[in-house]
Design a protein around this motif. Structure first.
Motif, short mmCIF file in Angstrom:
data_model
loop_
_atom_site.label_atom_id
_atom_site.label_comp_id
_atom_site.label_asym_id
_atom_site.label_seq_id
_atom_site.Cartn_x
_atom_site.Cartn_y
_atom_site.Cartn_z
N VAL A 85 0.77 -1.22 -0.07
CA VAL A 85 0.09 -0.17 0.13
C VAL A 85 0.83 1.20 0.05
O VAL A 85 0.46 2.21 -0.37
N TRP A 86 2.22 1.09 0.31
CA TRP A 86 2.83 2.51 0.25
C TRP A 86 3.83 2.53 -0.97
O TRP A 86 4.44 3.46 -1.04
N THR A 87 3.28 1.49 -2.01
CA THR A 87 4.06 1.87 -3.19
C THR A 87 2.98 2.32 -4.22
O THR A 87 2.06 1.85 -4.52
N PRO A 88 3.27 3.55 -4.53
CA PRO A 88 2.19 4.07 -5.26
C PRO A 88 2.27 3.75 -6.77
O PRO A 88 3.34 3.33 -7.39
N PRO A 89 1.13 3.89 -7.71
CA PRO A 89 1.45 3.68 -8.92
C PRO A 89 2.04 4.63 -9.83
O PRO A 89 2.45 5.87 -9.31
N VAL A 90 2.74 4.18 -11.02
CA VAL A 90 3.21 5.21 -11.89
C VAL A 90 2.57 5.27 -12.98
O VAL A 90 1.92 4.49 -13.69
N ARG A 91 2.23 6.61 -13.25
CA ARG A 91 1.39 7.16 -14.56
C ARG A 91 2.40 7.75 -15.76
O ARG A 91 3.25 8.38 -15.51
N ALA A 92 1.76 7.28 -16.80
CA ALA A 92 2.41 7.58 -18.12
C ALA A 92 1.98 9.09 -18.25
O ALA A 92 1.22 9.61 -17.76
N GLU A 93 2.53 9.82 -19.11
CA GLU A 93 2.46 11.22 -19.50
C GLU A 93 0.81 11.53 -19.90
O GLU A 93 0.22 12.26 -19.53
N SER A 94 0.21 10.42 -20.68
CA SER A 94 -1.18 10.50 -20.86
C SER A 94 -2.00 10.30 -19.59
O SER A 94 -3.29 10.69 -19.83
N GLY A 95 -1.58 10.07 -18.60
CA GLY A 95 -2.26 9.74 -17.29
C GLY A 95 -2.83 8.39 -16.75
O GLY A 95 -3.09 8.11 -15.93
N GLY A 101 0.41 -0.06 -8.59
CA GLY A 101 0.78 0.67 -7.14
C GLY A 101 -0.43 0.72 -6.35
O GLY A 101 -1.68 0.68 -6.85
N TRP A 102 -0.33 0.90 -5.42
CA TRP A 102 -1.39 1.03 -4.39
C TRP A 102 -1.72 2.59 -3.93
O TRP A 102 -1.02 3.33 -3.74
N SER A 103 -3.06 2.80 -3.99
CA SER A 103 -3.80 4.26 -3.58
C SER A 103 -4.75 4.11 -2.82
O SER A 103 -5.45 2.98 -2.75
N GLY A 117 -8.24 -3.93 -2.41
CA GLY A 117 -7.41 -4.44 -1.40
C GLY A 117 -7.87 -5.65 -0.72
O GLY A 117 -7.18 -6.69 -0.48
N THR A 118 -9.17 -5.68 -0.50
CA THR A 118 -10.07 -6.55 0.27
C THR A 118 -11.58 -6.59 -0.34
O THR A 118 -11.82 -5.75 -0.64
N GLY A 119 -12.05 -7.91 -0.38
CA GLY A 119 -13.33 -8.15 -0.84
C GLY A 119 -13.37 -8.08 -2.20
O GLY A 119 -12.38 -7.96 -2.96
N ALA A 120 -14.68 -8.52 -2.86
CA ALA A 120 -14.96 -8.54 -4.22
C ALA A 120 -16.08 -7.76 -4.34
O ALA A 120 -16.79 -7.13 -3.41
N PRO A 121 -16.62 -7.16 -5.60
CA PRO A 121 -17.75 -6.33 -5.82
C PRO A 121 -18.95 -7.04 -5.05
O PRO A 121 -19.34 -8.00 -5.07
N VAL A 132 -6.80 0.45 -2.89
CA VAL A 132 -7.10 -0.29 -4.17
C VAL A 132 -5.60 -0.49 -4.91
O VAL A 132 -4.97 0.68 -4.70
N GLU A 133 -5.44 -1.44 -5.55
CA GLU A 133 -4.31 -1.47 -6.24
C GLU A 133 -4.73 -1.13 -7.76
O GLU A 133 -5.44 -1.83 -8.30
N LEU A 134 -4.11 -0.11 -8.35
CA LEU A 134 -3.93 0.47 -9.64
C LEU A 134 -3.36 -0.54 -10.42
O LEU A 134 -2.15 -0.43 -10.34
N VAL A 135 -3.55 -0.87 -11.57
CA VAL A 135 -3.01 -1.81 -12.61
C VAL A 135 -3.17 -1.25 -13.85
O VAL A 135 -4.13 -0.63 -14.27
N PRO A 136 -2.15 -1.57 -14.88
CA PRO A 136 -2.44 -1.25 -16.52
C PRO A 136 -3.66 -1.99 -16.62
O PRO A 136 -3.66 -3.21 -16.14
#
Length: 364
Positions: A85-95, A101-103, A117-121, A132-136
């Protein structure tokens, strides 16, 4: 003659032994949270104290104990706490998210793909303050944010039920602006994050609409599909079916036996949406697909009266009877033929059966 007597009746005391510097350093480094160094210095200090007869054994033992306790607690924390959770995501120039990473939930942007991070919809999904973990979007993920809007017109917190009444239809319709051909991705369900009492008091008013597969299914591609991804004929066809699919998303959560009024009101809206779809299909230019388009229009026209009759049903059994008649005239076969001729994925459900309804699984 005897020597003069010594002025001291006893031998002079021996000078005090030296204080071991490693023992002192061990205690200091342990107090500074440098546990590995404190442990090493403490052990070296004990060895030297034993060999040289120096002072500081208590200091060395205290340094070793404090350092050991810190290392033990750190080891336990590693097995219990997810430090990602302490590792932020990296965004490209497009956003767009380029590296996972986690946010926090309220940092999600439109177009972001993520996994809670926990649970399902569902109603037990991420609570207030969850991560939540943001992913490509081309990597495995659970959901994709497709729209946001601000709740307005309320001087006080309107409550979960009122927010759901506003957010559910709005998120449903907004999704078809983001993904004009969502059936190409299989069965989907819309959800939304919304503020609760606490976050409302902190000034948060944003609703985040997102989509996922029902249950535990995952996505490995973005479901975004707008006009820029379609040729004119594909765009005409999907735009014609948009009113019908949009209204189908808003199917009442309660069974007609529980809420007949809600079911009949929805049937009336479906009748209007189907009439609009028929009008748009009649005006669409679909080269090479004219014949199945005429057949689709004919079936939808045949099913339209049953939607209107369902809207006037006096009991649940009558309502279900009219819906069965609608299902027998849903145009699914002809819609599939049109999709194939236009180069769209053909494994699509019948018009009006695209989605499950939206739910409100979490608060932010």
């Amino acid at each position: 003659m005897p020597d003069h007597p010594s002025p001291y009746p006893y031998p002079a005391p021996a000078p005090p032994s030296a204080l071991n510097p490693f023992a002192v350093t061990a205690l200091v480094t342990s107090l500074l949270c440098l546990a590995p160094l404190g442990l090493i210095f403490g052990i070296v200090g004990l060895v030297q104290i034993s060999r040289k007869g120096q002072r500081g054994k208590g200091l060395a033992i205290a340094g070793i104990s404090a350092s050991g306790a810190v290392l033990l607690l750190a080891g336990i924390a590693v097995t219990v706490v997810d430090f990602r959770v302490w590792t932020p995501p990296v965004r490209a120039e497009s956003g767009e998210v380029a590296e996972r990473g986690w946010s926090s939930v309220d940092s999600i942007k439109v177009g972001d793909c993520f996994s809670p991070g926990t649970g399902a919809p569902g109603r037990d999904a991420p609570p207030l303050g969850a991560n939540v973990e943001l992913v490509p979007c081309d990597e495995t993920h659970r959901g994709e944010a497709y729209a946001t809007f601000t709740l307005s017109g309320y001087s006080a917190f309107p409550g979960r039920d009122r927010i759901a009444t506003v957010a559910r239809p709005r998120c449903g319709r907004l999704f078809l602006d983001y993904s004009m051909d969502p059936v190409a991705f299989g069965r989907l369900q819309t959800y939304f994050f919304h503020p609760d009492q606490r976050s409302w008091s902190a000034g948060k008013r944003t609703v985040v609409c997102w989509v996922a597969r029902p249950g535990s299914g995952a996505l490995d591609v973005s479901v975004r599909r707008d006009a820029s991804n379609l040729d004119p004929a594909q765009l005409d066809f999907l735009s014609a079916l948009k009113p019908l699919n949009a209204e189908a998303m808003l199917r009442p959560v309660k069974n007609p036996r529980q809420d007949l009024a809600g079911a009949t009101a929805w049937a009336e809206e479906m009748a209007e949406a189907q009439a609009e779809a028929i009008r748009l299909l009649n005006g669409a230019e679909l080269p090479g697909a004219e014949q199945p388009t005429e057949q689709l229009v004919a079936e939808l026209e045949a099913g339209l009266p049953f939607w209107r009759q369902a809207a006037e049903a006096s009991d649940a059994e009558t309502f279900f009877g009219h819906l069965r008649s609608v299902d027998q005239r849903n145009g699914h076969k002809h819609a599939g033929q049109i999709r194939g001729l236009l180069g769209l994925p053909v494994s699509a459900p019948e018009p009006g059966r695209t989605f499950q309804g939206a739910t409100a699984p979490a608060r932010v």
